[in-house]
Design a protein around this motif. Sequence first.
Motif, short mmCIF file in Angstrom:
data_model
loop_
_atom_site.label_atom_id
_atom_site.label_comp_id
_atom_site.label_asym_id
_atom_site.label_seq_id
_atom_site.Cartn_x
_atom_site.Cartn_y
_atom_site.Cartn_z
N UNK A 199 4.30 -1.71 3.74
CA UNK A 199 2.94 -1.60 4.28
C UNK A 199 2.95 -0.61 5.44
N UNK B 198 0.05 -19.19 11.48
CA UNK B 198 1.24 -19.21 12.35
C UNK B 198 1.18 -20.41 13.28
N UNK C 216 1.71 -10.80 0.79
CA UNK C 216 1.01 -10.49 2.05
C UNK C 216 0.64 -11.74 2.81
N UNK C 217 0.45 -12.90 2.10
CA UNK C 217 0.00 -14.11 2.82
C UNK C 217 1.17 -15.05 3.09
N UNK D 157 3.22 -11.44 10.63
CA UNK D 157 3.62 -12.49 9.68
C UNK D 157 2.59 -12.49 8.55
N UNK D 158 1.39 -12.96 8.80
CA UNK D 158 0.38 -12.96 7.73
C UNK D 158 -0.37 -11.64 7.81
N UNK D 159 -0.32 -10.85 6.74
CA UNK D 159 -0.83 -9.47 6.77
C UNK D 159 -2.29 -9.45 6.33
N UNK D 160 -3.18 -9.84 7.26
CA UNK D 160 -4.59 -10.01 6.88
C UNK D 160 -5.19 -8.68 6.42
N UNK D 161 -4.87 -7.58 7.08
CA UNK D 161 -5.55 -6.31 6.76
C UNK D 161 -5.15 -5.83 5.37
N UNK D 162 -4.00 -6.31 4.85
CA UNK D 162 -3.58 -5.83 3.52
C UNK D 162 -4.37 -6.54 2.43
N UNK D 163 -5.04 -7.65 2.77
CA UNK D 163 -5.63 -8.46 1.68
C UNK D 163 -7.15 -8.37 1.70
N UNK D 164 -7.75 -8.40 2.92
CA UNK D 164 -9.22 -8.44 2.90
C UNK D 164 -9.77 -7.28 3.72
N UNK E 37 0.84 -1.22 0.00
CA UNK E 37 0.00 0.00 0.00
C UNK E 37 0.87 1.26 0.00
N UNK F 132 4.47 -14.10 3.09
CA UNK F 132 5.70 -13.43 3.52
C UNK F 132 5.68 -13.08 5.00
N UNK F 133 6.62 -12.22 5.40
CA UNK F 133 6.72 -11.82 6.82
C UNK F 133 7.43 -10.47 6.89
N UNK F 134 7.27 -9.78 8.03
CA UNK F 134 7.92 -8.48 8.20
C UNK F 134 9.43 -8.68 8.36
N UNK G 41 -7.86 -15.59 6.78
CA UNK G 41 -8.59 -14.46 6.19
C UNK G 41 -10.06 -14.49 6.58
N UNK H 107 8.19 -5.85 4.00
CA UNK H 107 7.95 -7.31 4.08
C UNK H 107 8.65 -8.01 2.93
#
Lengths: 528, 335, 191, 182
Positions: free
Chosen positions: A381, A449, A358-359, B5-12, A319, A361-363, A439, A354
């Motif tokens: 992000x 995780x 987004x799904x 780790x999993x960036x939920x807010x970036x996707x949905x 973003x 990967x990781x920071x 999600x 990252x």
Amino acid sequence: MNTLLNTLATRLGFHNQQPPFSFHGGLPLNPNKRALGESIVEPPLPPYLIIPLINYAKQSLTPTVAVGDSVRRGQLLAAGVVAPTSGKIKAIKPHATIHPDTLAVNAIVLHCDGEDKRGNPSASDNPQELGGASDNLSRLIKLRSSGKQSQMQQLVDQFALSGLGGAGFPTAEKLLGNTTPVKTLIINAAECEPEISCDEALIQSDAIDIVKGIDAAVQLSQCDQCIVAIEDSKPAAIENLQSALKDKPTAAQLMIIPTRYPTGAESPLIECVTGKYIPHNQKPTDHGVVCINIATALALWHALDNAPLDSRVLSLGGQSMPNPCNVRVRFGTTVNFILHSTGNNSVVNDHRIRAGGPLSGFDLQNLSVPITAHTNCILAEPRVEITDAQACIRCGQCADVCPARLLPQQLHWHAMADDLNGCKQFQLDACIECGCCDLVCPSSIKLTETFRYAKSQARFRDTLELKAVAAEQRFTEREHRLEQRALARKRAIEERKKTIQSSSEPDREEIKAALARARAKRQPKQSR
Amino acid sequence: MTRIILDKQAVTAPTRNTSNIMLLVLAALVPGIAVYSYVISPIVVINALVAMFSAVVFELLAVKLRGARGWPAVQDGSITVAAVLLALAVPPGLPFWQLLVGVFIMVMLGKQVYGGLGNNPFNPAMVGYAALMISFPQNMTLWFAPGELHSAGFVSLIEAKLGMGQTDIGSNKVWDGVTAATPLEQVRVWRLQSLDDNGNSTALSLAFSASGWLWINLAFLLGGLFLLYKKVIQWHIPVAVVTSFTLLTLLLGQSQIPLYQLVFSGALILGAFFIATDPVTAAASNRGRLIFGSGVGALTFTIREFGGYPEGIAFAILLMNLCVPLIDYLDRRPD
Amino acid sequence: MNEWALILLTTVLVNNFVLTQFLGLCPFMGVSRTLESALGMGMATSFVLTLASALSYIINQWLLVPFELGYLRTISFILIIALVVQFTEIIIRQRSPMLHRVLGLYLPLITTNCAVLGVALLSARQHDSLIEAVVFGFGAAAGFTLVLILFSLLRQRLAGANVPPAFKGNAIGLITAGIMSLAFMGFTGLA
Amino acid sequence: MSFVIPFLLVVFALIATGALLARLSRTNTSTDKNNTSAMIEQVNAVLPQTQCAQCGYPGCRPYASAIIEQNEQINRCPPGGDKTITDLSNLLGTPVIPLNNECGVVKPPLVAIIDESVCIGCTLCIQACPVDAIVGASKLMHTVIQNECTGCELCLPPCPVDCIELLTPQQTAADWQWPRPA
């Protein structure tokens, strides 16, 4: 019960007979491929490259070069690792890598001299004249058919062909190594994860070479049919591929598959293309199916053309990335350098950077970490507060979207209770860590995780068990050896005792005579 | 800075969380409660409010004792839904103190002793209901025919429930004219009376539609379909409950009551759509839910037809909650 | 024929020995930690119960009643049960020694198990034919095993729940057993 | 008087059943023996096989046979920690009991390393190592094979020059584990 329903449905014609078939679960996500521009950006060579000495199975590799050597581009540095550019080896020391914990791994620090001279890759070992791509290919096929594995493996090593897809499985092994004949070779151009568009950019720029690479892969794997699977949300790429495939129709057919995350993962892709669901404990090769990433096919062609794999395209997105683009960088370039050289350095300090999508990967905590064959995306992000998880109410929405047909709520229950046997009962090892369950979870529980944690615990427990079995074997062998040795000693003592008692009479006489002489000799001394 | 780790807010876009789900269930209950309070008595709304309030208080107390994080643990609203379901399941005339006992048992024994939301194997509302049913049987089967309570006057009923005013109101003239408990209770009584000497029951037509139970159940059905539409619940359990109940009634049912009256009476629809579908205590996979639902339907039929209690759905759900670990154990392969 | 079905139904569901008559609670709580031990115990008790119920009926009808030795009923039933239990123990020790070790103390405990003795005494008094006594014994055993298996699976699932420390272990087991018997109350009055 | 006969009857019945039970329970020892050895195998498979003798028995198998034959406590294995105790309690049906601290305390897995500059090649540690993880010969350099050493610390006491040290093994990328989410 459900298999009954399925067969009934197929017989009544509900399931469409011809591909692309649908697979269980998955989510329609907004692709938002920001990075897709007209062309791929080519930043300049960085001052130094960091090449981690680690292979696909995370074992450390021993370097074949020493500090201070100067190397040419394409020269073998370790098994399956080539120098991305020409320069001098500055140091071989542990260096942080792209890893959820920025784990330090032994790595080569290569100072680039800027000439980027490509040396003869196999100058050091047996000299082979530099044939063009086609004769390399034919030589490989001859070696394979004549079954000379070692020579073939040596030649393949020089290509340094590691997979550019998500898992990064060594491509050569996939194409050449399998024993069962390959019925279907699937070229994976699905690229279903949001933000990632490196494959799509590659197809738009050099589709012709890709088709040559696919043709080479088809010949190498001797497969019956080859299918290029691509999502229907990539019109430009589809057009390029169709026109490129026109002049080599025998190589592969193009199949347009519906856009649905995670079509790009191996098992959903195979089910989507062939309609067969591979159960979790079997490998695709058992069913004669091999999947390779489309970028890997292109890399195969370049490798055959004496340009071993030393660079890759990756997407800069997210973003808050100022100007997202697809960029082609050499392996070992640091994330810091990439962001600076593409004018994105403003995001470095107050945004989350990252690695990976987004799904998947990781920071990243430290940005001077090198790019490897498995890094397909760098995202920027905004910082955001994570909503803390509520209790799991077993609502089952995660089970509806799981492409591996698992029950994430049961797996989460057993994983958090550290009951690894319970996890195995619900086939945790079939989990492809795609993140769909995260999600849809109304309680925003970190399911993926939890499953990664439980899977690594299970793997660690298995290695401990193997070590324990080996230790037990060595212990019993040692006990056995000590026993034998003690027995042998006891038997030897008994023999010696027996020989003494049963010795014949004359020996006794001689002993008595000797004793008498000794006594006689002592007598005169006392009388003096 | 928290590492993601999993960036939920970036996707949905933010998905519906557990608290919204509970609010949706409460909203789905509103039509049923509205018709119930119109046809029987508005007292049910007060019952529901009292139950909800006391449930939240008990839960805060329990959560403090358990040392978990105070308000967020209660905020997910699951206990308020259970409280409303309990208030709907018990007869409106139940004295308040007995309702509080039921809510206490529901919160403490049904849910908090197991460690809060998601850990309880039994449906909390039904644990509370069953405990009340067994400890106060007389009051628990004291239902009113539609329209019965309007004459008794609202305020006197409140006093009776608080135990003030005429203490023996339970037995004085206002209530002695109790004609019909739930239609089911009445059905059993009439069936026994209407059996002629050689044991086959004479035809029996009940001025059923006049009694409001049909409308109440239709309203709950409306709420249930809303939940289905909003994907808060899956179709497997309600469909399984209703089909197995109907099948058994057709095959084994002796009472001459027309089927639709039997299905749309008592708490079958409320149970099938709202209570049995509580995801925490139901089976995990869809196949498991079908088995769970058909079990609930079958047991409800058995208890209603042969058992001692008029309304078997509460015990049916508890018994099937008991079998959920067995269903999940047998259903280990992903379907 | 439906006479036996009725007996079975009542002994398994309506007045289940463990959850409605609260007999045989110590093996119920003791052996239900894992499913394997619960299954083993269920099988063993079923075998003992059915056999003991038959034998005690025979002894009672042909030995005690004709000689008016009613007062010897309890001691002789305990003897019979002890005999059958010893016999089962030998079989289990041969067939699966690990199960024998897991059941450990609870196997000989069946002799003094109130459910087993209860069944023998009840079947001797109520039933007037050998078949009925056997069906009664088998029904009681089936009820016991069914509830034991369900309870062990429930406890295995509760192992993962974050039960407050004060309630961990047998405490939550007893509460769950209480709610189970609450559920079984639904069957009262059934037929 | 009329109760004498039934009384005798009962006494006789008692003796007869007792004799019958005694005869029945004398099982033949052979099947018993290989049953117990099968059980010992099952228990041994659960133990961590560090052969460290902290449980008071010269190895894991002796401890397993002690558990089966002499009903030894199941909480005497510090390297196994809670996992081994729960596994044993599930296997044998005995309740879970906390680790017995006399045998030692739960330590993170350790690996022995010989300081080559100090080692005099006396082979005492080689003889002491229960799993042959130390390589070397008399008067020649000794070294520990890293991934075969179980961290049992038995080589420490016999070493005359105290050149053996216990370190936590260096974490490689292969056995890195994901942290447990909150």
